[in-house]
Design a protein around this motif. Structure first.
Motif, PDB file in Angstrom:
ATOM      1  N   LEU A   1      40.747  -9.964  47.567  1.00  0.00           N
ATOM      2  CA  LEU A   1      42.285  -9.570  46.401  1.00  0.00           C
ATOM      3  C   LEU A   1      42.064 -10.174  45.644  1.00  0.00           C
ATOM      4  O   LEU A   1      43.398  -8.847  44.179  1.00  0.00           O
ATOM      5  CB  LEU A   1      42.726 -10.070  47.286  1.00  0.00           C
ATOM      6  N   ASN A   2      41.368 -11.481  44.661  1.00  0.00           N
ATOM      7  CA  ASN A   2      41.263 -11.514  43.221  1.00  0.00           C
ATOM      8  C   ASN A   2      40.933 -10.994  42.545  1.00  0.00           C
ATOM      9  O   ASN A   2      41.189 -11.186  41.408  1.00  0.00           O
ATOM     10  CB  ASN A   2      40.861 -13.563  43.468  1.00  0.00           C
ATOM     11  N   LYS A   3      39.337  -9.779  42.941  1.00  0.00           N
ATOM     12  CA  LYS A   3      38.748  -9.683  42.056  1.00  0.00           C
ATOM     13  C   LYS A   3      39.090  -7.830  41.888  1.00  0.00           C
ATOM     14  O   LYS A   3      39.252  -7.365  40.389  1.00  0.00           O
ATOM     15  CB  LYS A   3      37.656  -9.591  42.050  1.00  0.00           C
ATOM     16  N   LYS A   4      40.067  -7.456  42.562  1.00  0.00           N
ATOM     17  CA  LYS A   4      40.690  -5.972  42.569  1.00  0.00           C
ATOM     18  C   LYS A   4      41.932  -5.083  42.915  1.00  0.00           C
ATOM     19  O   LYS A   4      41.757  -4.300  43.233  1.00  0.00           O
ATOM     20  CB  LYS A   4      39.140  -5.799  43.701  1.00  0.00           C
ATOM     21  N   VAL A   5      42.636  -6.429  43.210  1.00  0.00           N
ATOM     22  CA  VAL A   5      43.812  -6.046  43.925  1.00  0.00           C
ATOM     23  C   VAL A   5      44.826  -6.826  42.546  1.00  0.00           C
ATOM     24  O   VAL A   5      44.895  -7.855  42.480  1.00  0.00           O
ATOM     25  CB  VAL A   5      44.500  -6.610  45.059  1.00  0.00           C
ATOM     26  N   THR A   6      44.983  -6.247  41.849  1.00  0.00           N
ATOM     27  CA  THR A   6      45.818  -6.519  40.432  1.00  0.00           C
ATOM     28  C   THR A   6      47.134  -6.924  41.133  1.00  0.00           C
ATOM     29  O   THR A   6      47.846  -6.232  42.394  1.00  0.00           O
ATOM     30  CB  THR A   6      46.155  -5.697  39.726  1.00  0.00           C
ATOM     31  N   VAL A   7      48.498  -7.434  40.888  1.00  0.00           N
ATOM     32  CA  VAL A   7      49.705  -7.734  41.390  1.00  0.00           C
ATOM     33  C   VAL A   7      50.427  -6.296  40.974  1.00  0.00           C
ATOM     34  O   VAL A   7      50.895  -7.085  42.497  1.00  0.00           O
ATOM     35  CB  VAL A   7      50.338  -8.510  40.240  1.00  0.00           C
ATOM     36  N   ASP A   8      50.380  -5.368  40.143  1.00  0.00           N
ATOM     37  CA  ASP A   8      50.989  -4.276  40.296  1.00  0.00           C
ATOM     38  C   ASP A   8      50.418  -3.613  41.644  1.00  0.00           C
ATOM     39  O   ASP A   8      50.998  -2.410  41.738  1.00  0.00           O
ATOM     40  CB  ASP A   8      50.937  -4.039  38.582  1.00  0.00           C
ATOM     41  N   LEU A   9      49.675  -3.923  42.180  1.00  0.00           N
ATOM     42  CA  LEU A   9      48.943  -2.990  42.866  1.00  0.00           C
ATOM     43  C   LEU A   9      48.957  -3.400  44.812  1.00  0.00           C
ATOM     44  O   LEU A   9      48.697  -2.561  44.951  1.00  0.00           O
ATOM     45  CB  LEU A   9      47.719  -2.811  42.402  1.00  0.00           C
ATOM     46  N   LYS A  10      49.363  -5.201  44.219  1.00  0.00           N
ATOM     47  CA  LYS A  10      49.113  -5.335  45.518  1.00  0.00           C
ATOM     48  C   LYS A  10      49.657  -4.884  47.195  1.00  0.00           C
ATOM     49  O   LYS A  10      49.528  -4.487  47.684  1.00  0.00           O
ATOM     50  CB  LYS A  10      49.637  -6.243  45.150  1.00  0.00           C
ATOM     51  N   ASP A  11      51.154  -4.346  46.493  1.00  0.00           N
ATOM     52  CA  ASP A  11      52.243  -3.643  47.914  1.00  0.00           C
ATOM     53  C   ASP A  11      51.547  -2.670  48.076  1.00  0.00           C
ATOM     54  O   ASP A  11      51.215  -1.952  48.976  1.00  0.00           O
ATOM     55  CB  ASP A  11      53.531  -3.249  47.008  1.00  0.00           C
ATOM     56  N   GLU A  12      51.124  -2.018  47.287  1.00  0.00           N
ATOM     57  CA  GLU A  12      50.311  -0.100  47.498  1.00  0.00           C
ATOM     58  C   GLU A  12      49.176  -0.460  48.117  1.00  0.00           C
ATOM     59  O   GLU A  12      48.672  -0.231  48.772  1.00  0.00           O
ATOM     60  CB  GLU A  12      50.324   1.061  46.148  1.00  0.00           C
ATOM     61  N   PHE A  13      48.166  -1.444  47.458  1.00  0.00           N
ATOM     62  CA  PHE A  13      46.837  -1.922  48.674  1.00  0.00           C
ATOM     63  C   PHE A  13      46.739  -1.877  50.103  1.00  0.00           C
ATOM     64  O   PHE A  13      46.117  -1.788  51.035  1.00  0.00           O
ATOM     65  CB  PHE A  13      45.925  -3.102  47.667  1.00  0.00           C
ATOM     66  N   ILE A  14      48.356  -3.062  50.340  1.00  0.00           N
ATOM     67  CA  ILE A  14      48.737  -3.502  51.233  1.00  0.00           C
ATOM     68  C   ILE A  14      48.882  -1.872  51.983  1.00  0.00           C
ATOM     69  O   ILE A  14      48.190  -1.705  53.568  1.00  0.00           O
ATOM     70  CB  ILE A  14      49.461  -4.629  51.297  1.00  0.00           C
ATOM     71  N   ASN A  15      50.050  -1.061  52.132  1.00  0.00           N
ATOM     72  CA  ASN A  15      50.540   0.254  52.398  1.00  0.00           C
ATOM     73  C   ASN A  15      49.390   0.758  52.974  1.00  0.00           C
ATOM     74  O   ASN A  15      49.184   1.595  53.752  1.00  0.00           O
ATOM     75  CB  ASN A  15      51.448   0.878  51.538  1.00  0.00           C
ATOM     76  N   ALA A  16      47.940   1.014  51.402  1.00  0.00           N
ATOM     77  CA  ALA A  16      47.222   2.094  52.081  1.00  0.00           C
ATOM     78  C   ALA A  16      46.333   1.367  52.803  1.00  0.00           C
ATOM     79  O   ALA A  16      45.712   2.134  54.063  1.00  0.00           O
ATOM     80  CB  ALA A  16      46.275   2.168  50.547  1.00  0.00           C
ATOM     81  N   SER A  17      45.978  -0.423  52.991  1.00  0.00           N
ATOM     82  CA  SER A  17      44.965  -0.821  53.984  1.00  0.00           C
ATOM     83  C   SER A  17      45.967  -0.416  55.492  1.00  0.00           C
ATOM     84  O   SER A  17      44.788  -0.043  56.183  1.00  0.00           O
ATOM     85  CB  SER A  17      44.788  -1.869  54.126  1.00  0.00           C
ATOM     86  N   VAL A  18      47.385  -0.379  55.335  1.00  0.00           N
ATOM     87  CA  VAL A  18      47.978  -0.006  56.798  1.00  0.00           C
ATOM     88  C   VAL A  18      47.970   0.989  57.542  1.00  0.00           C
ATOM     89  O   VAL A  18      47.638   1.246  58.601  1.00  0.00           O
ATOM     90  CB  VAL A  18      49.407  -0.949  57.220  1.00  0.00           C
ATOM     91  N   HIS A  19      47.871   1.959  56.552  1.00  0.00           N
ATOM     92  CA  HIS A  19      47.704   3.232  56.322  1.00  0.00           C
ATOM     93  C   HIS A  19      46.423   3.719  57.073  1.00  0.00           C
ATOM     94  O   HIS A  19      46.035   4.337  58.216  1.00  0.00           O
ATOM     95  CB  HIS A  19      48.008   3.921  55.673  1.00  0.00           C
TER      96      HIS A  19
ATOM     97  N   VAL B   1      44.822  -5.312  55.855  1.00  0.00           N
ATOM     98  CA  VAL B   1      43.501  -5.390  54.541  1.00  0.00           C
ATOM     99  C   VAL B   1      42.160  -5.965  55.085  1.00  0.00           C
ATOM    100  O   VAL B   1      41.502  -5.816  54.382  1.00  0.00           O
ATOM    101  CB  VAL B   1      44.673  -6.715  53.886  1.00  0.00           C
ATOM    102  N   CYS B   2      42.029  -7.265  56.179  1.00  0.00           N
ATOM    103  CA  CYS B   2      41.160  -7.817  56.273  1.00  0.00           C
ATOM    104  C   CYS B   2      40.293  -6.461  57.290  1.00  0.00           C
ATOM    105  O   CYS B   2      38.505  -6.297  56.338  1.00  0.00           O
ATOM    106  CB  CYS B   2      41.099  -8.602  57.324  1.00  0.00           C
ATOM    107  N   GLY B   3      40.570  -5.529  57.710  1.00  0.00           N
ATOM    108  CA  GLY B   3      39.737  -4.454  58.321  1.00  0.00           C
ATOM    109  C   GLY B   3      39.013  -3.592  57.363  1.00  0.00           C
ATOM    110  O   GLY B   3      38.054  -3.432  57.034  1.00  0.00           O
ATOM    111  N   TYR B   4      41.054  -3.256  56.067  1.00  0.00           N
ATOM    112  CA  TYR B   4      39.595  -1.866  55.255  1.00  0.00           C
ATOM    113  C   TYR B   4      38.867  -2.934  54.265  1.00  0.00           C
ATOM    114  O   TYR B   4      38.326  -2.470  53.813  1.00  0.00           O
ATOM    115  CB  TYR B   4      40.606  -1.757  54.443  1.00  0.00           C
ATOM    116  N   ILE B   5      39.271  -4.413  53.893  1.00  0.00           N
ATOM    117  CA  ILE B   5      37.971  -4.667  53.459  1.00  0.00           C
ATOM    118  C   ILE B   5      36.496  -4.815  54.046  1.00  0.00           C
ATOM    119  O   ILE B   5      35.714  -4.913  53.381  1.00  0.00           O
ATOM    120  CB  ILE B   5      38.649  -6.374  52.649  1.00  0.00           C
TER     121      ILE B   5
END
Length: 140
Positions: A13-31, A68-72
């Motif tokens: 999360l700290n290295k690869k997920v920027t604040v701007d992408l956080k919501d999209e990253f979470i949504n993509a992880s759920v999907h 997110v844990c599953g995706y990572i």
């Protein structure tokens, strides 16, 4: 796999997920954690709606955290970042997360059952209550 998931997720999360992408990253992880047969039956919009009807923020937090844990974990396996002895356990957790969320979307689990199932997953990750709180705060 004791204690590695916390560091793995926090570092990712700290290295690869920027604040701007956080919501999209979470949504993509759920999907990412939803079984393909659900997509044959429902569109992405319908799935989003089904998840948005969950009224309890705790449940939503755990869906997001586990997704997110599953995706990572999956990415870590793909990139050979996990020791061989941790791979099978990681895959089991990924499947548990995916099957839990998908079972809820199929109507096999209600919200409370989904929550309890995801709580058990975080216990299997050996995440302390404090670590869960930190990870959820990082997802906000």
């Amino acid at each position: 796999m004791d204690a590695i998931i916390y560091k793995l997720v926090l570092n990712y999360l700290n290295k690869k997920v920027t604040v701007d992408l956080k919501d999209e990253f979470i949504n993509a992880s759920v999907h990412f954690n939803i079984n393909n047969d659900i997509y044959k039956k429902y569109s992405s919009v319908e799935i989003e709606y089904m998840l948005s009807t969950i009224g309890d923020n705790n449940i939503i937090d755990y869906i997001e955290l586990c997704s997110v844990c599953g995706y990572i974990l999956y990415r870590s396996i793909e990139n050979n970042e996990l020791e061989e002895e941790n791979r099978i356990e990681a895959l089991q957790r990924i499947l548990e997360i995916s099957n839990s969320i998908s079972s809820y979307l199929r109507g096999y689990l209600n919200e409370e059952e989904l929550y309890k199932t995801l709580l058990r997953v975080t216990e299997k990750f050996n995440l302390s209550k404090k670590e869960v709180e930190i990870l959820i705060a990082n997802l906000k």
